[in-house]
Design a protein around this motif. Structure first.
Motif, PDB file in Angstrom:
ATOM      1  N   SER A  60       3.527 -36.802  21.191  1.00 30.19           N
ATOM      2  CA  SER A  60       4.134 -36.794  22.526  1.00 30.19           C
ATOM      3  C   SER A  60       3.491 -35.680  23.328  1.00 30.19           C
ATOM      4  O   SER A  60       3.219 -34.598  22.801  1.00 30.19           O
ATOM      5  CB  SER A  60       5.642 -36.563  22.440  1.00 30.19           C
ATOM      6  OG  SER A  60       6.282 -37.655  21.836  1.00 30.19           O
ATOM      7  N   VAL A  61       3.273 -35.958  24.615  1.00 29.86           N
ATOM      8  CA  VAL A  61       2.631 -34.992  25.486  1.00 29.86           C
ATOM      9  C   VAL A  61       3.531 -34.760  26.697  1.00 29.86           C
ATOM     10  O   VAL A  61       4.089 -35.701  27.247  1.00 29.86           O
ATOM     11  CB  VAL A  61       1.242 -35.491  25.943  1.00 29.86           C
ATOM     12  CG1 VAL A  61       0.591 -34.502  26.883  1.00 29.86           C
ATOM     13  CG2 VAL A  61       0.357 -35.758  24.745  1.00 29.86           C
ATOM     14  N   ALA A  62       3.642 -33.482  27.081  1.00 30.06           N
ATOM     15  CA  ALA A  62       4.445 -33.116  28.242  1.00 30.06           C
ATOM     16  C   ALA A  62       3.710 -32.057  29.051  1.00 30.06           C
ATOM     17  O   ALA A  62       2.876 -31.324  28.518  1.00 30.06           O
ATOM     18  CB  ALA A  62       5.807 -32.575  27.795  1.00 30.06           C
ATOM     19  N   SER A  63       4.041 -31.992  30.330  1.00 27.44           N
ATOM     20  CA  SER A  63       3.531 -30.902  31.148  1.00 27.44           C
ATOM     21  C   SER A  63       4.519 -29.745  31.058  1.00 27.44           C
ATOM     22  O   SER A  63       5.714 -29.943  30.876  1.00 27.44           O
ATOM     23  CB  SER A  63       3.370 -31.344  32.603  1.00 27.44           C
ATOM     24  OG  SER A  63       4.636 -31.573  33.186  1.00 27.44           O
ATOM     25  N   CYS A  64       3.999 -28.544  31.186  1.00 29.41           N
ATOM     26  CA  CYS A  64       4.812 -27.334  31.107  1.00 29.41           C
ATOM     27  C   CYS A  64       4.347 -26.397  32.215  1.00 29.41           C
ATOM     28  O   CYS A  64       3.142 -26.200  32.387  1.00 29.41           O
ATOM     29  CB  CYS A  64       4.639 -26.687  29.731  1.00 29.41           C
ATOM     30  SG  CYS A  64       5.446 -25.093  29.530  1.00 29.41           S
ATOM     31  N   SER A  65       5.283 -25.813  32.942  1.00 23.27           N
ATOM     32  CA  SER A  65       4.908 -24.964  34.072  1.00 23.27           C
ATOM     33  C   SER A  65       4.858 -23.483  33.718  1.00 23.27           C
ATOM     34  O   SER A  65       4.922 -22.634  34.599  1.00 23.27           O
ATOM     35  CB  SER A  65       5.882 -25.184  35.223  1.00 23.27           C
ATOM     36  OG  SER A  65       7.171 -24.744  34.847  1.00 23.27           O
ATOM     37  N   GLY A  66       4.713 -23.179  32.444  1.00 22.78           N
ATOM     38  CA  GLY A  66       4.683 -21.782  32.009  1.00 22.78           C
ATOM     39  C   GLY A  66       6.008 -21.426  31.370  1.00 22.78           C
ATOM     40  O   GLY A  66       6.862 -22.275  31.158  1.00 22.78           O
ATOM     41  N   GLY A  67       6.186 -20.178  31.032  1.00 24.58           N
ATOM     42  CA  GLY A  67       7.420 -19.730  30.415  1.00 24.58           C
ATOM     43  C   GLY A  67       7.132 -18.828  29.233  1.00 24.58           C
ATOM     44  O   GLY A  67       6.177 -18.046  29.257  1.00 24.58           O
ATOM     45  N   PHE A  68       7.938 -18.974  28.177  1.00 23.93           N
ATOM     46  CA  PHE A  68       7.788 -18.156  26.976  1.00 23.93           C
ATOM     47  C   PHE A  68       7.991 -18.994  25.733  1.00 23.93           C
ATOM     48  O   PHE A  68       8.740 -19.967  25.741  1.00 23.93           O
ATOM     49  CB  PHE A  68       8.799 -17.009  26.976  1.00 23.93           C
ATOM     50  CG  PHE A  68       8.494 -15.963  27.990  1.00 23.93           C
ATOM     51  CD1 PHE A  68       7.669 -14.895  27.687  1.00 23.93           C
ATOM     52  CD2 PHE A  68       9.010 -16.056  29.270  1.00 23.93           C
ATOM     53  CE1 PHE A  68       7.363 -13.939  28.633  1.00 23.93           C
ATOM     54  CE2 PHE A  68       8.718 -15.101  30.221  1.00 23.93           C
ATOM     55  CZ  PHE A  68       7.891 -14.044  29.897  1.00 23.93           C
ATOM     56  N   ILE A  69       7.331 -18.599  24.647  1.00 25.18           N
ATOM     57  CA  ILE A  69       7.527 -19.209  23.343  1.00 25.18           C
ATOM     58  C   ILE A  69       7.972 -18.118  22.375  1.00 25.18           C
ATOM     59  O   ILE A  69       7.452 -17.003  22.417  1.00 25.18           O
ATOM     60  CB  ILE A  69       6.248 -19.921  22.831  1.00 25.18           C
ATOM     61  CG1 ILE A  69       6.522 -20.643  21.504  1.00 25.18           C
ATOM     62  CG2 ILE A  69       5.078 -18.957  22.721  1.00 25.18           C
ATOM     63  CD1 ILE A  69       5.391 -21.559  21.054  1.00 25.18           C
TER      64      ILE A  69
END
Length: 140
Positions: A60-69
């Motif tokens: 599965s592929v998603a877009s992510c606008s940044g953040g933290f892991i």
């Protein structure tokens, strides 16, 4: 012995994903990073990019606008301002946002917030790219 780890992805609007995955690929501010079971504890900021989740042959592929892991004890938490599965992306809206951002950047003027326009362009390009690649992947 388990092959995967627990992944939770949250946005201000929803709990985007919660479940077991075997592999995760994210884009940190230092570059792309893969996560497998028994990864060492780790915290890092994320850049605009795609999230790629794998379970067996399903991806599965998603877009992510940044953040933290945050990675700790086979539990991974991603906190991001926004995330969209590739099949959720409105391609025409993403392309329009890209064109608007490009138009703003091509204008000369002191009123332009260049950093904001560049960030909008980067997010829209990412969404267009994630959407364009989604037909090649099975969702988990």
């Amino acid at each position: 012995m388990e092959k995967g780890f627990e992944l939770t992805i949250v946005t201000p609007d929803r709990n985007f994903f919660h479940g077991q995955v075997e592999m995760l690929i994210v884009r940190t501010t230092e570059g792309d990073m893969g996560v497998l079971r028994d990864h060492e504890s780790f915290v890092a900021p994320l850049s605009v990019g795609k999230l790629k989740l794998r379970n067996g042959e399903k991806v599965s592929v998603a877009s992510c606008s940044g953040g933290f892991i945050n990675i700790d004890d086979n539990k991974v938490i991603i906190v991001t301002d926004s995330a969209e599965w590739a099949h959720e992306i409105d391609a025409s809206r993403a392309n329009e946002a890209k064109e608007r951002a490009e138009g703003r950047l091509s204008q000369d003027g002191k009123e332009l917030d260049v950093q904001r326009a560049k960030a909008a362009l980067l997010r829209s390009i990412n969404r267009v790219n994630v959407y364009g690649n989604h037909l090649n992947h099975d969702r988990i």
